[in-house]
Design a protein around this motif. Structure first.
Motif, PDB file in Angstrom:
ATOM      1  N   ALA A   6     -46.826 110.173 -86.357  1.00 44.51           N
ATOM      2  CA  ALA A   6     -47.256 110.704 -87.647  1.00 44.51           C
ATOM      3  C   ALA A   6     -48.732 110.426 -87.873  1.00 44.51           C
ATOM      4  O   ALA A   6     -49.472 111.283 -88.388  1.00 44.51           O
ATOM      5  CB  ALA A   6     -46.417 110.073 -88.758  1.00 44.51           C
ATOM      6  N   PHE A   7     -49.173 109.240 -87.450  1.00 42.23           N
ATOM      7  CA  PHE A   7     -50.581 108.896 -87.616  1.00 42.23           C
ATOM      8  C   PHE A   7     -51.472 109.800 -86.769  1.00 42.23           C
ATOM      9  O   PHE A   7     -52.520 110.274 -87.219  1.00 42.23           O
ATOM     10  CB  PHE A   7     -50.774 107.424 -87.244  1.00 42.23           C
ATOM     11  CG  PHE A   7     -52.191 106.966 -87.373  1.00 42.23           C
ATOM     12  CD1 PHE A   7     -52.764 106.788 -88.626  1.00 42.23           C
ATOM     13  CD2 PHE A   7     -52.957 106.715 -86.250  1.00 42.23           C
ATOM     14  CE1 PHE A   7     -54.073 106.369 -88.750  1.00 42.23           C
ATOM     15  CE2 PHE A   7     -54.272 106.299 -86.365  1.00 42.23           C
ATOM     16  CZ  PHE A   7     -54.829 106.117 -87.617  1.00 42.23           C
ATOM     17  N   ARG A   8     -51.000 110.051 -85.522  1.00 45.40           N
ATOM     18  CA  ARG A   8     -51.794 110.935 -84.651  1.00 45.40           C
ATOM     19  C   ARG A   8     -51.848 112.355 -85.206  1.00 45.40           C
ATOM     20  O   ARG A   8     -52.887 113.019 -85.159  1.00 45.40           O
ATOM     21  CB  ARG A   8     -51.175 110.956 -83.248  1.00 45.40           C
ATOM     22  CG  ARG A   8     -51.416 109.675 -82.475  1.00 45.40           C
ATOM     23  CD  ARG A   8     -50.795 109.755 -81.103  1.00 45.40           C
ATOM     24  NE  ARG A   8     -50.913 108.492 -80.393  1.00 45.40           N
ATOM     25  CZ  ARG A   8     -50.457 108.297 -79.147  1.00 45.40           C
ATOM     26  NH1 ARG A   8     -49.837 109.275 -78.520  1.00 45.40           N
ATOM     27  NH2 ARG A   8     -50.617 107.129 -78.561  1.00 45.40           N
ATOM     28  N   LEU A   9     -50.740 112.815 -85.753  1.00 43.84           N
ATOM     29  CA  LEU A   9     -50.739 114.145 -86.363  1.00 43.84           C
ATOM     30  C   LEU A   9     -51.685 114.201 -87.552  1.00 43.84           C
ATOM     31  O   LEU A   9     -52.416 115.181 -87.753  1.00 43.84           O
ATOM     32  CB  LEU A   9     -49.321 114.514 -86.799  1.00 43.84           C
ATOM     33  CG  LEU A   9     -48.387 114.998 -85.684  1.00 43.84           C
ATOM     34  CD1 LEU A   9     -46.988 115.242 -86.231  1.00 43.84           C
ATOM     35  CD2 LEU A   9     -48.936 116.278 -85.069  1.00 43.84           C
ATOM     36  N   LEU A  10     -51.696 113.118 -88.324  1.00 42.67           N
ATOM     37  CA  LEU A  10     -52.583 113.070 -89.490  1.00 42.67           C
ATOM     38  C   LEU A  10     -54.036 113.131 -89.046  1.00 42.67           C
ATOM     39  O   LEU A  10     -54.851 113.871 -89.618  1.00 42.67           O
ATOM     40  CB  LEU A  10     -52.300 111.783 -90.275  1.00 42.67           C
ATOM     41  CG  LEU A  10     -52.735 111.785 -91.733  1.00 42.67           C
ATOM     42  CD1 LEU A  10     -51.901 112.787 -92.522  1.00 42.67           C
ATOM     43  CD2 LEU A  10     -52.596 110.392 -92.316  1.00 42.67           C
ATOM     44  N   VAL A  11     -54.355 112.369 -87.989  1.00 43.34           N
ATOM     45  CA  VAL A  11     -55.730 112.376 -87.492  1.00 43.34           C
ATOM     46  C   VAL A  11     -56.094 113.758 -86.956  1.00 43.34           C
ATOM     47  O   VAL A  11     -57.204 114.258 -87.183  1.00 43.34           O
ATOM     48  CB  VAL A  11     -55.898 111.278 -86.419  1.00 43.34           C
ATOM     49  CG1 VAL A  11     -57.231 111.439 -85.711  1.00 43.34           C
ATOM     50  CG2 VAL A  11     -55.793 109.903 -87.053  1.00 43.34           C
ATOM     51  N   ALA A  12     -55.126 114.383 -86.254  1.00 46.73           N
ATOM     52  CA  ALA A  12     -55.406 115.712 -85.700  1.00 46.73           C
ATOM     53  C   ALA A  12     -55.645 116.725 -86.813  1.00 46.73           C
ATOM     54  O   ALA A  12     -56.587 117.529 -86.754  1.00 46.73           O
ATOM     55  CB  ALA A  12     -54.248 116.154 -84.813  1.00 46.73           C
ATOM     56  N   VAL A  13     -54.805 116.681 -87.841  1.00 49.41           N
ATOM     57  CA  VAL A  13     -54.985 117.614 -88.963  1.00 49.41           C
ATOM     58  C   VAL A  13     -56.321 117.359 -89.642  1.00 49.41           C
ATOM     59  O   VAL A  13     -57.046 118.301 -90.009  1.00 49.41           O
ATOM     60  CB  VAL A  13     -53.796 117.470 -89.948  1.00 49.41           C
ATOM     61  CG1 VAL A  13     -54.099 118.189 -91.251  1.00 49.41           C
ATOM     62  CG2 VAL A  13     -52.531 118.028 -89.326  1.00 49.41           C
ATOM     63  N   ALA A  18     -61.176 118.873 -91.659  1.00 48.91           N
ATOM     64  CA  ALA A  18     -62.354 118.251 -92.267  1.00 48.91           C
ATOM     65  C   ALA A  18     -63.655 119.006 -92.007  1.00 48.91           C
ATOM     66  O   ALA A  18     -64.439 119.175 -92.944  1.00 48.91           O
ATOM     67  CB  ALA A  18     -62.456 116.802 -91.790  1.00 48.91           C
ATOM     68  N   PRO A  19     -63.935 119.457 -90.792  1.00 50.02           N
ATOM     69  CA  PRO A  19     -65.197 120.188 -90.611  1.00 50.02           C
ATOM     70  C   PRO A  19     -65.298 121.441 -91.457  1.00 50.02           C
ATOM     71  O   PRO A  19     -66.366 121.753 -91.989  1.00 50.02           O
ATOM     72  CB  PRO A  19     -65.196 120.519 -89.109  1.00 50.02           C
ATOM     73  CG  PRO A  19     -64.340 119.487 -88.506  1.00 50.02           C
ATOM     74  CD  PRO A  19     -63.267 119.231 -89.514  1.00 50.02           C
ATOM     75  N   SER A  20     -64.175 122.147 -91.608  1.00 46.59           N
ATOM     76  CA  SER A  20     -64.215 123.349 -92.445  1.00 46.59           C
ATOM     77  C   SER A  20     -64.494 122.992 -93.896  1.00 46.59           C
ATOM     78  O   SER A  20     -65.323 123.628 -94.554  1.00 46.59           O
ATOM     79  CB  SER A  20     -62.887 124.094 -92.342  1.00 46.59           C
ATOM     80  OG  SER A  20     -62.624 124.416 -90.994  1.00 46.59           O
ATOM     81  N   LEU A  21     -63.814 121.956 -94.388  1.00 46.59           N
ATOM     82  CA  LEU A  21     -64.037 121.552 -95.775  1.00 46.59           C
ATOM     83  C   LEU A  21     -65.461 121.056 -95.972  1.00 46.59           C
ATOM     84  O   LEU A  21     -66.106 121.357 -96.982  1.00 46.59           O
ATOM     85  CB  LEU A  21     -63.029 120.468 -96.169  1.00 46.59           C
ATOM     86  CG  LEU A  21     -61.579 120.941 -96.316  1.00 46.59           C
ATOM     87  CD1 LEU A  21     -60.678 119.772 -96.709  1.00 46.59           C
ATOM     88  CD2 LEU A  21     -61.471 122.042 -97.347  1.00 46.59           C
ATOM     89  N   LEU A  22     -65.970 120.297 -95.005  1.00 42.64           N
ATOM     90  CA  LEU A  22     -67.339 119.816 -95.127  1.00 42.64           C
ATOM     91  C   LEU A  22     -68.333 120.976 -95.117  1.00 42.64           C
ATOM     92  O   LEU A  22     -69.323 120.963 -95.844  1.00 42.64           O
ATOM     93  CB  LEU A  22     -67.651 118.842 -93.986  1.00 42.64           C
ATOM     94  CG  LEU A  22     -67.019 117.460 -94.125  1.00 42.64           C
ATOM     95  CD1 LEU A  22     -67.308 116.623 -92.889  1.00 42.64           C
ATOM     96  CD2 LEU A  22     -67.546 116.756 -95.361  1.00 42.64           C
ATOM     97  N   PHE A  23     -68.049 121.982 -94.289  1.00 38.11           N
ATOM     98  CA  PHE A  23     -68.963 123.125 -94.237  1.00 38.11           C
ATOM     99  C   PHE A  23     -68.953 123.888 -95.559  1.00 38.11           C
ATOM    100  O   PHE A  23     -70.005 124.278 -96.076  1.00 38.11           O
ATOM    101  CB  PHE A  23     -68.569 124.049 -93.076  1.00 38.11           C
ATOM    102  CG  PHE A  23     -69.455 125.248 -92.959  1.00 38.11           C
ATOM    103  CD1 PHE A  23     -70.731 125.121 -92.456  1.00 38.11           C
ATOM    104  CD2 PHE A  23     -69.006 126.488 -93.366  1.00 38.11           C
ATOM    105  CE1 PHE A  23     -71.556 126.227 -92.349  1.00 38.11           C
ATOM    106  CE2 PHE A  23     -69.822 127.591 -93.259  1.00 38.11           C
ATOM    107  CZ  PHE A  23     -71.087 127.459 -92.752  1.00 38.11           C
ATOM    108  N   VAL A  24     -67.730 124.103 -96.101  1.00 40.61           N
ATOM    109  CA  VAL A  24     -67.647 124.816 -97.377  1.00 40.61           C
ATOM    110  C   VAL A  24     -68.354 124.017 -98.467  1.00 40.61           C
ATOM    111  O   VAL A  24     -69.089 124.576 -99.292  1.00 40.61           O
ATOM    112  CB  VAL A  24     -66.167 125.074 -97.730  1.00 40.61           C
ATOM    113  CG1 VAL A  24     -66.041 125.583 -99.154  1.00 40.61           C
ATOM    114  CG2 VAL A  24     -65.570 126.081 -96.755  1.00 40.61           C
ATOM    115  N   GLY A  25     -68.141 122.699 -98.471  1.00 40.18           N
ATOM    116  CA  GLY A  25     -68.829 121.874 -99.455  1.00 40.18           C
ATOM    117  C   GLY A  25     -70.328 121.914 -99.281  1.00 40.18           C
ATOM    118  O   GLY A  25     -71.081 121.949-100.257  1.00 40.18           O
TER     119      GLY A  25
END
Ligand SMILES: [Zn+2]
Length: 98
Positions: A6-13, A18-25
Protein backbone atom coordinates in the motif's frame (compact mmCIF):
# COMPACT_ATOMS: atom_id res chain seq x y z
CA UNK A 1 3.38 -7.52 3.82
CA UNK A 2 0.20 -5.67 3.03
CA UNK A 3 1.41 -2.33 4.36
CA UNK A 4 4.54 -2.00 2.21
CA UNK A 5 2.51 -2.67 -0.95
CA UNK A 6 0.00 0.00 0.00
CA UNK A 7 2.86 2.34 0.79
CA UNK A 8 4.52 1.64 -2.55
CA UNK A 9 1.25 2.26 -4.36
CA UNK A 10 0.84 5.52 -2.48
CA UNK A 11 4.34 6.61 -3.47
CA UNK A 12 3.70 5.61 -7.08
CA UNK A 13 0.43 7.54 -7.22
CA UNK A 14 2.15 10.53 -5.65
CA UNK A 15 4.98 10.39 -8.19
CA UNK A 16 2.45 10.27 -11.03
CA UNK A 17 0.05 12.93 -9.79
CA UNK A 18 2.38 15.36 -8.04
CA UNK A 19 4.20 16.73 -11.10
CA UNK A 20 0.92 17.47 -12.82
CA UNK A 21 -0.47 19.23 -9.77
CA UNK A 22 2.74 21.17 -9.30
CA UNK A 23 2.70 22.23 -12.94
CA UNK A 24 -0.92 23.37 -12.74
CA UNK A 25 -0.15 25.26 -9.55
CA UNK A 26 2.89 26.83 -11.18
CA UNK A 27 0.83 28.02 -14.14
CA UNK A 28 -1.81 29.45 -11.83
CA UNK A 29 0.86 31.29 -9.84
CA UNK A 30 2.26 32.72 -13.06
CA UNK A 31 -1.21 33.83 -14.13
CA UNK A 32 -1.70 35.52 -10.77
CA UNK A 33 1.63 37.26 -11.12
CA UNK A 34 0.74 38.40 -14.64
CA UNK A 35 -2.54 39.89 -13.46
CA UNK A 36 -0.84 41.58 -10.56
CA UNK A 37 -1.43 45.25 -9.93
CA UNK A 38 2.27 46.05 -9.94
CA UNK A 39 2.72 44.66 -13.46
CA UNK A 40 -0.20 46.75 -14.69
CA UNK A 41 1.26 49.86 -13.13
CA UNK A 42 4.65 49.21 -14.73
CA UNK A 43 3.02 48.70 -18.14
CA UNK A 44 1.06 51.92 -17.70
CA UNK A 45 4.23 53.78 -16.80
CA UNK A 46 5.96 52.50 -19.92
CA UNK A 47 3.09 53.67 -22.10
CA UNK A 48 2.39 57.01 -20.50
CA UNK A 49 4.24 60.21 -21.30
CA UNK A 50 4.79 62.23 -18.14
CA UNK A 51 4.44 65.98 -18.55
CA UNK A 52 7.75 67.56 -19.49
CA UNK A 53 9.95 64.52 -19.13
CA UNK A 54 10.38 62.15 -22.06
CA UNK A 55 9.10 58.61 -21.59
CA UNK A 56 11.31 55.51 -21.60
CA UNK A 57 10.57 54.81 -25.26
CA UNK A 58 11.54 58.36 -26.20
CA UNK A 59 14.73 58.07 -24.19
CA UNK A 60 15.70 54.78 -25.83
CA UNK A 61 15.08 56.05 -29.35
CA UNK A 62 16.45 59.54 -28.82
CA UNK A 63 13.03 61.20 -28.94
CA UNK A 64 12.20 59.97 -32.42
CA UNK A 65 9.01 58.20 -31.34
CA UNK A 66 6.64 61.12 -31.84
CA UNK A 67 8.26 61.94 -35.16
CA UNK A 68 8.02 65.67 -34.55
CA UNK A 69 10.47 67.56 -36.70
CA UNK A 70 9.93 70.86 -34.92
CA UNK A 71 13.00 70.33 -32.72
CA UNK A 72 15.30 69.89 -35.72
CA UNK A 73 17.57 72.74 -36.69
CA UNK A 74 18.83 72.82 -40.25
CA UNK A 75 22.43 73.86 -40.59
CA UNK A 76 22.74 77.10 -42.53
CA UNK A 77 26.15 76.04 -43.85
CA UNK A 78 25.63 72.50 -45.19
CA UNK A 79 21.91 71.96 -44.78
CA UNK A 80 22.13 68.95 -42.45
CA UNK A 81 19.22 68.66 -39.98
CA UNK A 82 20.58 68.65 -36.44
CA UNK A 83 18.86 68.13 -33.11
CA UNK A 84 17.48 71.26 -31.52
CA UNK A 85 19.69 71.01 -28.46
CA UNK A 86 22.87 70.84 -30.57
CA UNK A 87 25.05 73.90 -30.48
CA UNK A 88 27.14 72.93 -33.48
CA UNK A 89 26.45 71.06 -36.70
CA UNK A 90 27.34 67.38 -36.62
CA UNK A 91 28.66 67.52 -40.18
CA UNK A 92 30.57 70.74 -40.65
CA UNK A 93 30.84 71.93 -37.02
CA UNK A 94 29.31 75.31 -37.87
CA UNK A 95 27.61 77.07 -34.98
CA UNK A 96 23.82 76.60 -35.00
CA UNK A 97 21.77 79.62 -34.14
CA UNK A 98 18.69 77.61 -33.17
ZN1 LIG B 1 26.59 71.87 -41.19
Amino acid sequence: MDLPIAFRLLVAVFCIVAPSLLFVGFVRVLDRMRDDDLVNRVLERVDEQPSGAPGPAAVLTGGAVDGSKSNLVTCSNCGLPNAGYAGYCGNCLAALDG
